[in-house]
Design a protein around this motif. Sequence first.
Motif, PDB file in Angstrom:
ATOM      1  N   LEU A 129      -4.973   7.420 -18.104  1.00 41.92           N
ATOM      2  CA  LEU A 129      -4.059   7.050 -19.185  1.00 41.92           C
ATOM      3  C   LEU A 129      -3.804   8.222 -20.132  1.00 41.92           C
ATOM      4  CD1 LEU A 129      -5.327   3.440 -19.773  1.00 41.92           C
ATOM      5  CD2 LEU A 129      -3.065   4.098 -18.950  1.00 41.92           C
ATOM      6  N   GLU A 130      -4.848   8.980 -20.408  1.00 38.79           N
ATOM      7  CA  GLU A 130      -4.670  10.149 -21.276  1.00 38.79           C
ATOM      8  C   GLU A 130      -3.733  11.170 -20.637  1.00 38.79           C
ATOM      9  OE1 GLU A 130      -7.314  13.394 -23.728  1.00 38.79           O
ATOM     10  OE2 GLU A 130      -8.194  11.469 -23.164  1.00 38.79           O
ATOM     11  N   SER A 131      -3.857  11.383 -19.320  1.00 38.35           N
ATOM     12  CA  SER A 131      -2.989  12.352 -18.638  1.00 38.35           C
ATOM     13  C   SER A 131      -1.530  11.916 -18.655  1.00 38.35           C
ATOM     14  CB  SER A 131      -3.462  12.581 -17.200  1.00 38.35           C
ATOM     15  OG  SER A 131      -3.158  11.463 -16.383  1.00 38.35           O
ATOM     16  N   ARG A 132      -1.286  10.638 -18.881  1.00 35.56           N
ATOM     17  CA  ARG A 132       0.083  10.108 -18.980  1.00 35.56           C
ATOM     18  C   ARG A 132       0.562  10.037 -20.431  1.00 35.56           C
ATOM     19  NH1 ARG A 132      -2.230   8.042 -14.513  1.00 35.56           N
ATOM     20  NH2 ARG A 132      -0.950   7.600 -12.708  1.00 35.56           N
ATOM     21  N   GLY A 133      -0.224  10.625 -21.336  1.00 35.54           N
ATOM     22  CA  GLY A 133       0.159  10.646 -22.740  1.00 35.54           C
ATOM     23  C   GLY A 133      -0.126   9.344 -23.473  1.00 35.54           C
ATOM     24  N   CYS A 134      -1.047   8.554 -22.934  1.00 35.57           N
ATOM     25  CA  CYS A 134      -1.354   7.251 -23.529  1.00 35.57           C
ATOM     26  C   CYS A 134      -2.870   7.114 -23.707  1.00 35.57           C
ATOM     27  CB  CYS A 134      -0.803   6.157 -22.620  1.00 35.57           C
ATOM     28  SG  CYS A 134      -0.884   4.527 -23.332  1.00 35.57           S
ATOM     29  N   PRO A 135      -3.450   7.955 -24.568  1.00 33.00           N
ATOM     30  CA  PRO A 135      -4.907   7.884 -24.736  1.00 33.00           C
ATOM     31  C   PRO A 135      -5.343   6.559 -25.358  1.00 33.00           C
ATOM     32  CG  PRO A 135      -3.954   9.267 -26.423  1.00 33.00           C
ATOM     33  CD  PRO A 135      -2.831   8.904 -25.477  1.00 33.00           C
ATOM     34  N   LEU A 136      -6.498   6.087 -24.934  1.00 27.56           N
ATOM     35  CA  LEU A 136      -7.057   4.840 -25.477  1.00 27.56           C
ATOM     36  C   LEU A 136      -7.892   5.184 -26.698  1.00 27.56           C
ATOM     37  CD1 LEU A 136      -8.129   3.195 -22.106  1.00 27.56           C
ATOM     38  CD2 LEU A 136      -6.074   2.749 -23.467  1.00 27.56           C
ATOM     39  N   ARG A 137      -7.250   5.332 -27.826  1.00 29.52           N
ATOM     40  CA  ARG A 137      -7.917   5.816 -29.035  1.00 29.52           C
ATOM     41  C   ARG A 137      -8.998   4.880 -29.561  1.00 29.52           C
ATOM     42  NH1 ARG A 137      -4.840  10.240 -30.470  1.00 29.52           N
ATOM     43  NH2 ARG A 137      -2.668  10.138 -29.797  1.00 29.52           N
ATOM     44  N   GLY A 138      -8.880   3.583 -29.365  1.00 24.64           N
ATOM     45  CA  GLY A 138      -9.842   2.655 -29.928  1.00 24.64           C
ATOM     46  C   GLY A 138     -10.997   2.282 -29.024  1.00 24.64           C
ATOM     47  N   VAL A 139     -10.921   2.640 -27.751  1.00 26.17           N
ATOM     48  CA  VAL A 139     -11.938   2.171 -26.800  1.00 26.17           C
ATOM     49  C   VAL A 139     -13.328   2.735 -27.105  1.00 26.17           C
ATOM     50  CG1 VAL A 139     -11.656   3.920 -24.974  1.00 26.17           C
ATOM     51  CG2 VAL A 139     -12.262   1.563 -24.374  1.00 26.17           C
ATOM     52  N   ARG A 140     -13.411   3.872 -27.756  1.00 22.86           N
ATOM     53  CA  ARG A 140     -14.725   4.442 -28.103  1.00 22.86           C
ATOM     54  C   ARG A 140     -15.420   3.625 -29.183  1.00 22.86           C
ATOM     55  NH1 ARG A 140     -15.764   6.739 -23.769  1.00 22.86           N
ATOM     56  NH2 ARG A 140     -14.146   8.153 -23.098  1.00 22.86           N
ATOM     57  N   TRP A 141     -14.642   2.932 -30.025  1.00 20.49           N
ATOM     58  CA  TRP A 141     -15.226   2.109 -31.098  1.00 20.49           C
ATOM     59  C   TRP A 141     -15.483   0.681 -30.639  1.00 20.49           C
ATOM     60  CZ3 TRP A 141     -11.913   6.105 -31.978  1.00 20.49           C
ATOM     61  CH2 TRP A 141     -12.384   7.094 -32.839  1.00 20.49           C
ATOM     62  N   THR A 142     -14.850   0.292 -29.540  1.00 21.92           N
ATOM     63  CA  THR A 142     -15.044  -1.063 -29.014  1.00 21.92           C
ATOM     64  C   THR A 142     -15.302  -1.010 -27.505  1.00 21.92           C
ATOM     65  OG1 THR A 142     -12.640  -1.293 -28.821  1.00 21.92           O
ATOM     66  CG2 THR A 142     -13.673  -2.241 -30.797  1.00 21.92           C
ATOM     67  N   PRO A 143     -16.418  -0.409 -27.096  1.00 21.64           N
ATOM     68  CA  PRO A 143     -16.669  -0.237 -25.668  1.00 21.64           C
ATOM     69  C   PRO A 143     -17.231  -1.474 -24.973  1.00 21.64           C
ATOM     70  CG  PRO A 143     -18.446   0.734 -26.908  1.00 21.64           C
ATOM     71  CD  PRO A 143     -17.417   0.272 -27.911  1.00 21.64           C
ATOM     72  N   THR A 144     -17.633  -2.497 -25.751  1.00 28.45           N
ATOM     73  CA  THR A 144     -18.289  -3.670 -25.164  1.00 28.45           C
ATOM     74  C   THR A 144     -17.646  -4.957 -25.671  1.00 28.45           C
ATOM     75  OG1 THR A 144     -19.886  -3.878 -26.959  1.00 28.45           O
ATOM     76  CG2 THR A 144     -20.514  -2.443 -25.100  1.00 28.45           C
ATOM     77  N   LEU A 145     -17.964  -6.044 -25.014  1.00 28.53           N
ATOM     78  CA  LEU A 145     -17.490  -7.347 -25.473  1.00 28.53           C
ATOM     79  C   LEU A 145     -18.004  -7.636 -26.879  1.00 28.53           C
ATOM     80  CD1 LEU A 145     -18.030  -9.450 -22.219  1.00 28.53           C
ATOM     81  CD2 LEU A 145     -15.854  -8.590 -23.122  1.00 28.53           C
ATOM     82  N   GLU A 146     -19.271  -7.292 -27.123  1.00 30.75           N
ATOM     83  CA  GLU A 146     -19.868  -7.514 -28.440  1.00 30.75           C
ATOM     84  C   GLU A 146     -19.148  -6.715 -29.520  1.00 30.75           C
ATOM     85  OE1 GLU A 146     -22.519  -8.501 -25.188  1.00 30.75           O
ATOM     86  OE2 GLU A 146     -21.608  -6.571 -25.662  1.00 30.75           O
ATOM     87  N   ALA A 147     -18.767  -5.492 -29.200  1.00 28.63           N
ATOM     88  CA  ALA A 147     -18.046  -4.660 -30.170  1.00 28.63           C
ATOM     89  C   ALA A 147     -16.674  -5.249 -30.492  1.00 28.63           C
ATOM     90  CB  ALA A 147     -17.915  -3.231 -29.648  1.00 28.63           C
ATOM     91  N   HIS A 148     -16.032  -5.841 -29.509  1.00 28.65           N
ATOM     92  CA  HIS A 148     -14.738  -6.486 -29.758  1.00 28.65           C
ATOM     93  C   HIS A 148     -14.906  -7.683 -30.686  1.00 28.65           C
ATOM     94  CE1 HIS A 148     -11.760  -4.352 -27.335  1.00 28.65           C
ATOM     95  NE2 HIS A 148     -12.752  -4.103 -26.490  1.00 28.65           N
ATOM     96  N   CYS A 149     -15.962  -8.468 -30.471  1.00 29.70           N
ATOM     97  CA  CYS A 149     -16.233  -9.608 -31.360  1.00 29.70           C
ATOM     98  C   CYS A 149     -16.550  -9.126 -32.769  1.00 29.70           C
ATOM     99  CB  CYS A 149     -17.385 -10.447 -30.807  1.00 29.70           C
ATOM    100  SG  CYS A 149     -16.941 -11.367 -29.326  1.00 29.70           S
ATOM    101  N   ALA A 150     -17.369  -8.080 -32.874  1.00 30.76           N
ATOM    102  CA  ALA A 150     -17.725  -7.534 -34.189  1.00 30.76           C
ATOM    103  C   ALA A 150     -16.490  -7.029 -34.923  1.00 30.76           C
ATOM    104  CB  ALA A 150     -18.755  -6.419 -34.032  1.00 30.76           C
ATOM    105  N   ARG A 151     -15.558  -6.428 -34.209  1.00 31.97           N
ATOM    106  CA  ARG A 151     -14.306  -5.958 -34.827  1.00 31.97           C
ATOM    107  C   ARG A 151     -13.560  -7.123 -35.457  1.00 31.97           C
ATOM    108  NH1 ARG A 151      -9.034  -5.633 -32.581  1.00 31.97           N
ATOM    109  NH2 ARG A 151      -9.945  -6.218 -30.585  1.00 31.97           N
ATOM    110  N   MET A 152     -13.523  -8.235 -34.769  1.00 32.03           N
ATOM    111  CA  MET A 152     -12.810  -9.400 -35.292  1.00 32.03           C
ATOM    112  C   MET A 152     -13.529  -9.995 -36.508  1.00 32.03           C
ATOM    113  SD  MET A 152     -10.232  -9.400 -33.317  1.00 32.03           S
ATOM    114  CE  MET A 152      -9.373 -10.940 -33.476  1.00 32.03           C
ATOM    115  N   THR A 153     -14.829 -10.186 -36.408  1.00 28.77           N
ATOM    116  CA  THR A 153     -15.556 -10.810 -37.523  1.00 28.77           C
ATOM    117  C   THR A 153     -15.627  -9.888 -38.734  1.00 28.77           C
ATOM    118  OG1 THR A 153     -17.689 -10.158 -36.563  1.00 28.77           O
ATOM    119  CG2 THR A 153     -16.876 -12.379 -36.052  1.00 28.77           C
TER     120      THR A 153
END
Length: 92
Positions: A18-42
Amino acid sequence: YEQLNPDDAFGRQMCSNLESRGCPLRGVRWTPTLEAHCARMTSNGWQSAHSRTMDEIYMTCLPPAVKSQAEHLEMFDEFEEWHMMMDHYCIT
């Protein structure tokens, strides 16, 4: 849906592609797990949050007829690839 698991072999390749196509996943480093996604919401005001991989949803929530129909559209040589890819996306 969001991406997750960027640190295994498939995740590193997904991020690189995705990065090589100019579409880096900027947020995936902060939400690498299911738990991190839940924590982001709460942490942003939700009272509770639940997260599932797309593979979990596919395996447990879809009616057998819908899964059968999807499996007849086989775009992968083997469904192992499908499950691996769907383990890298989630809905929270």
